[in-house]
Design an enzyme around this catalytic site. Structure first.
Site, short mmCIF file in Angstrom:
data_model
loop_
_atom_site.label_atom_id
_atom_site.label_comp_id
_atom_site.label_asym_id
_atom_site.label_seq_id
_atom_site.Cartn_x
_atom_site.Cartn_y
_atom_site.Cartn_z
N ASP A 1 0.83 -1.21 0.00
CA ASP A 1 0.00 0.00 0.00
C ASP A 1 0.86 1.26 0.00
O ASP A 1 2.06 1.22 0.34
CB ASP A 1 -0.92 0.00 1.21
CG ASP A 1 -2.31 0.52 0.89
OD1 ASP A 1 -2.44 1.31 -0.05
OD2 ASP A 1 -3.28 0.13 1.58
N ASP B 1 -10.66 1.86 -3.56
CA ASP B 1 -11.23 1.55 -2.24
C ASP B 1 -12.75 1.55 -2.27
O ASP B 1 -13.39 1.10 -1.31
CB ASP B 1 -10.75 2.59 -1.21
CG ASP B 1 -9.34 2.29 -0.71
OD1 ASP B 1 -8.81 1.20 -1.00
OD2 ASP B 1 -8.76 3.17 -0.04
#
Length: 715
Positions: free
Chosen positions: A471, A541
Site C-alpha cells: 500500500d 477503495d
C-alpha cells in the site's frame, strides 16, 4: 522490422499492422512522416515552404522552419514556438536547446533502462543520436518495436560529454506530430474512490492535457492518453494511445494549431522535475508505450493489454493462475489476533477460498492508523508465537497466506521516527504536512531504502507466505531531501520514485515466488510502472458495484483484466440493492481478479453455498481474464456496462453484462467471435458465431436491474 532507405534517408519501423516513418533532412534534422496503418505511408508529409514570421535557419533556407515542420523531437527556444519536448539550462545561464542529428544505430533487442521499470524484450531498436553544440550533451532517442503487439516504445538517454554542469528542465522523450484531423481526446480521470473514469472531449485549438503533481500517478489522472477520430467507435475508425511507464509525477499534453496540426507530448512533469547533469553523467527518461489502431478502441486496448502482459508484468506471474483471497480488513480492521485470524482462516477454507490476507495491524505497535508504520517487526501481543508459527498453522488448514505492508510511509508515533526524524521528506525550514496521520520516508536516501528492505527481509524470512499487498496511502508534499545539496533539491520527487522502484526490485528479488499486489489508497498508483513489479493492483477503495462499473470500464481501456484486483464486499450498497446482492457484486468483480472482503463468520448457509458456487464459476473463466482479448460492445447506453472476453484462438468467450438504469434491452450484439464456428453455452444451447454477432445474445431481466454472465465454447 526496422528499415533504413539510405537514398531517401528514411527510417521505417514496421510492426504486424502498423508503420512509423521519419526522414533525415538537411543532414541535421529528423522530421516525422507518418504513423498509422502498414504500407499507407506517403513521402510528402513534410513539404517545405516559406511561412511568414516563422523563424528559419539561414544556411538551410527560408522554406525550412522548425516551427512548421513536423519533427521527432522538439527543443526549447530553437525556433519552434510550439510546446516542446526537451529543455536544457546551459552553463551560460540560458535555456536555448538545439540538438542536431548525428548518426543512428539499429540493433536487436533494446537498451535497458537504468533503475526504471521498462518493457522486457523487444524485437529491434532504432537509436537516433543527437548532439547539442552549446551544452555538449548527447541525446540518444530510442524506438523499440514489439511487432506482435503492434506497439513502439520510446525513451531517451542524456549524456553530458562537456566540462560544464547543465540542468535538464524538461524531458518528454515521446513526441508525435500529426498532420491534422478531427480527433477526440480520451483520458482516464477521477479522484479517490472514483478513479479512471473515461473522459472524452474534442481536441480544440490550444493546449490541453493531463498531469500529476501528487508524487504518485493516478487518483486524478492516469498516465494514459488516447486520440481517436470523432467518428471512431469501439470497432471502427483510427485511434492512437500513449501510456507512460512511470508511477510519479507526469504530464501528457496535446497542442492543436489553428491550421489543424497536432503535437502530443508525454513525459516527466516539467513543474516538479529538474535534473543536475554533471560532466560525464547520464540520465534516462521513463519510457512511453505507443500504439495505433485502424479498428477502433477495442483493438487499441488489446494492443496495450498484450504488451503489458507480455512485456511489462513479471513473467513468472503474467499468465499464472491467481488466488481467490479473503482480506481481513473489512471484517476486523486493526482488531484481530492470531486466534481470531485462524478462526477466520478455517471459515475461508470451508468456502473454498485459496488465501487469507492479513491486512494492516500485524506489526510494531500498530493498534490504530496513527502508530507503528516503519516498525516492521511482528506484534507479539497479536501473534504470540510469531508470524512463522502462524503461517504454518494457516497452511496446515489448507490455505495460503498474504501479508499487508506500507514500506514507503512512517508514523510519527513509531520507534523508527523517534530514532530518525531526519528520514522523512521535508523542505528545509518548513514543517512537513501530514496525510492520513502519516509522513513519507525519504527514499532519495539509499540508507532509508536499505533499512526498510532489510527490516522486512528479517521479519519475513522463515515465514511461509505467497502474497504481499503493498500500500501507499498519501501523496507527496514538501518534497525535499536532507541528503541532497541545494542544487539537486528539484530532483527529490524523481529520486524518491527511483528509490521506490529500487525497494520494489529488492523485495521482489528477495521473495521471487511471492505475488505482489499494488495499492495506493485504492487506485492512486495504477500504472504500467507498478505493474512491472506488481502484476495486479487494487483498483479502488470504493467497492460498491455500481460505482465500480465505470472505474473498471476505464481501467480496461488501458490495462488488462489480470491487472485489476476486484473484490466482492457487502459495504455501501446502493439504490439498486435493498441489501447487498452477492450475485450482482460477483458479476461486477469478474471484470478482474476475484477476491472477497466481508465478515465471512456472519454468512448464512445460503450465502456460503452461493460463494462456493461463485468461486467454481470464476475459476472456470479465469484463464480468459489472464490471456483473452477484451471487447466492449458498441452502442451501449448510459447505465449499461458489458465486457466481452474472447480467447485468442476464438474458441471460447465470456460476456459480463450489467444494466444499472438504462432502458431495458432484450438482446445484445457480440463481436470478435469466429463467424463460422458453433458455440455451446453453459445450458447446452448451440449458437453460430455469426448469429451471436447479428442475432445477438438474449438478456434476461433480474429483479430491478439486469445482469448476466454468458459463457460459450466451440464444440
Amino acid at each position: 522490422m526496422i528499415i533504413f532507405d539510405d537514398k531517401n534517408k528514411t527510417f521505417r519501423l514496421k510492426t504486424r499492422n502498423t508503420e512509423y516513418a521519419m526522414r533525415i533532412v538537411h543532414e541535421k534534422y529528423v522530421v516525422h512522416l507518418y504513423y498509422g496503418g502498414k504500407n499507407h505511408c506517403r513521402g510528402d508529409a513534410c513539404k517545405e515552404k516559406i511561412v511568414d514570421f516563422a523563424p528559419y535557419i539561414a544556411e538551410v533556407g527560408e522554406s525550412f522552419s522548425l516551427d512548421t515542420i513536423p519533427t521527432e523531437l522538439s527543443f526549447f527556444d530553437s525556433g519552434d514556438t510550439k510546446d516542446v519536448a526537451v529543455k536544457i539550462k546551459n552553463a551560460n545561464g540560458d535555456a536555448t536547446t538545439l540538438f542536431y542529428y548525428k548518426t543512428y544505430r539499429v540493433f536487436e533487442g533494446r537498451e535497458e533502462l537504468k533503475d526504471l521499470p521498462h518493457s522486457r524484450g523487444g524485437d529491434q531498436t532504432l537509436e537516433l543520436i543527437y548532439f547539442d553544440e552549446v551544452s555538449a550533451c548527447v541525446l540518444r532517442s530510442y524506438y523499440t518495436i514489439f511487432e506482435e503487439c503492434d506497439t513502439i516504445v520510446r525513451y531517451a538517454k542524456f549524456e553530458n560529454s562537456g566540462k560544464n554542469t547543465v540542468y535538464i528542465e524538461q524531458a518528454s522523450a515521446c513526441q508525435l506530430d500529426i498532420a491534422g484531423g478531427d480527433y477526440s481526446l480520451v483520458t482516464l480521470a477521477g479522484d479517490y474512490c472514483c478513479e479512471r473514469n473515461i473522459a472524452e472531449s474534442p481536441v480544440h485549438v490550444g493546449i490541453q492535457g493531463i498531469y500529476s503533481k501528487r508524487g504518485h500517478s493516478s487518483h486524478r489522472s492516469n498516465p494514459f492518453l488516447a486520440l481517436k477520430e470523432k467518428s471512431a467507435s469501439e470497432n471502427k475508425g483510427e485511434a492512437y494511445a500513449f501510456e507512460f511507464v512511470y508511477s510519479g509525477d507526469f504530464e501528457a499534453r496535446v497542442e492543436k494549431s489553428f491550421s489543424g496540426k497536432l503535437r502530443v507530448l508525454m513525459g516527466l512533469n516539467r513543474d516538479t522535475f529538474s535534473w543536475c547533469l554533471e560532466s560525464g553523467e547520464t540520465f534516462y527518461t521513463p519510457e512511453t508505450i505507443l500504439t495505433y489502431s485502424a479498428e477502433g478502441m477495442n483493438k487499441l486496448s488489446q494492443n496495450l493489454h498484450d504488451h503489458i502482459r507480455g512485456h511489462i508484468m513479471p513473467p513468472r506471474f503474467a499468465y499464472a493462475e491467481r488466488p481467490v483471497v479473503i482480506n481481513t480488513w473489512e471484517a476486523m480492521h486493526f482488531n484481530f489476533d492470531e486466534s481470531k485470524a485462524l478462526q477466520y482462516a478455517l471459515r475461508a477454507k470451508s468456502l473454498d477460498m485459496d488465501m487469507i490476507v492479513i491486512d494492516d495491524g500485524w506489526y510494531g505497535n500498530r493498534c490504530n492508523d496513527a502508530s507503528g508504520l516503519g516498525d516492521w517487526y511482528v506484534n507479539r501481543k497479536k501473534f504470540t508465537e510469531g508470524l512463522a508459527a502462524f503461517s504454518e498453522k494457516v497452511h496446515a488448514i489448507g490455505l495460503k497466506l498474504g501479508i499487508w505492508i506500507e514500506p514507503e510511509m512512517i508514523s510519527p508515533n513509531s520507534d523508527l521516527y523517534k530514532k530518525h526524524p531526519d528520514w522523512v521528506l521535508c523542505s528545509r525550514g518548513r514543517k512537513a504536512s501530514f496525510g492520513r496521520k502519516q509522513l513519507v520516508l525519504d527514499l532519495a536516501n539509499d540508507e532509508v531504502v536499505d533499512y526498510i528492505v532489510n527490516a522486512l527481509k528479517r521479519t519475513l524470512f522463515g515465514v511461509k507466505f505467497e502474497y504481499i499487498k503493498w500500500d501507499f496511502n498519501r501523496c507527496l508534499s514538501e518534497a525535499g531531501s536532507a541528503v541532497l545539496p541545494a542544487e539537486r533539491q528539484s530532483e527529490t520527487k524523481h529520486r524518491f520514485m527511483l528509490g521506490s522502484y529500487r525497494m520494489h526490485r529488492l523485495l521482489t528479488e528477495a521473495f521471487p515466488d511471492v505475488l505482489f499486489e499494488g495499492c495506493s489508497g485504492g487506485g492512486g498508483r495504477f500504472d504500467a510502472g507498478m505493474l512491472y513489479y506488481c502484476p495486479q493492483i487494487w483498483a479502488s477503495d470504493n467497492t460498491d458495484p455500481v460505482c465500480r462499473l465505470p472505474i473498471q470500464k476505464g481501467t480496461l481501456l488501458a490495462y488488462p483484466p489480470s491487472a485489476l484486483s476486484a473484490h466482492v464486499t457487502v459495504t455501501r450498497y446502493n439504490k439498486l440493492e435493498t441489501s447487498p446482492d452477492l450475485s450482482f457484486r460477483f458479476n461486477v468483480a469478474c471484470d478482474g481478479i476475484l477476491g472477497y472482503e466481508m465478515d465471512i463468520t456472519r454468512l448464512d448457509a445460503g450465502q456460503e453455498t452461493q460463494i462456493r458456487d461463485q468461486i467454481v464459476r470464476y475459476k472456470a473463466i479465469q484463464h480468459l481474464l489472464l490471456g483473452g482479448d477484451v471487447y466492449i460492445p458498441s452502442d451501449l447506453q448510459n447505465g449499461e456496462y458489458a465486457t466481452l472476453i474472447v480467447a485468442k484462438d476464438k474458441s471460447e468467450f465470456v460476456l459480463l453484462y450489467r444494466n444499472t438504469g438504462a432502458e431495458k434491452r432484450d438482446r445484445l450484439p457480440l463481436c470478435g467471435l469466429k463467424p463460422s464456428a458453433e458455440y455451446e453455452d453453459a445450458a447446452g444451447n448451440r449458437i453460430k458465431g455469426d448469429s451471436l454477432e447479428f442475432s445477438n445474445v438474449c438478456i434476461q431481466n433480474k429483479s430491478d436491474y439486469s445482469f448476466l454472465i454468458f459463457y460459450g465454447k466451440i464444440i
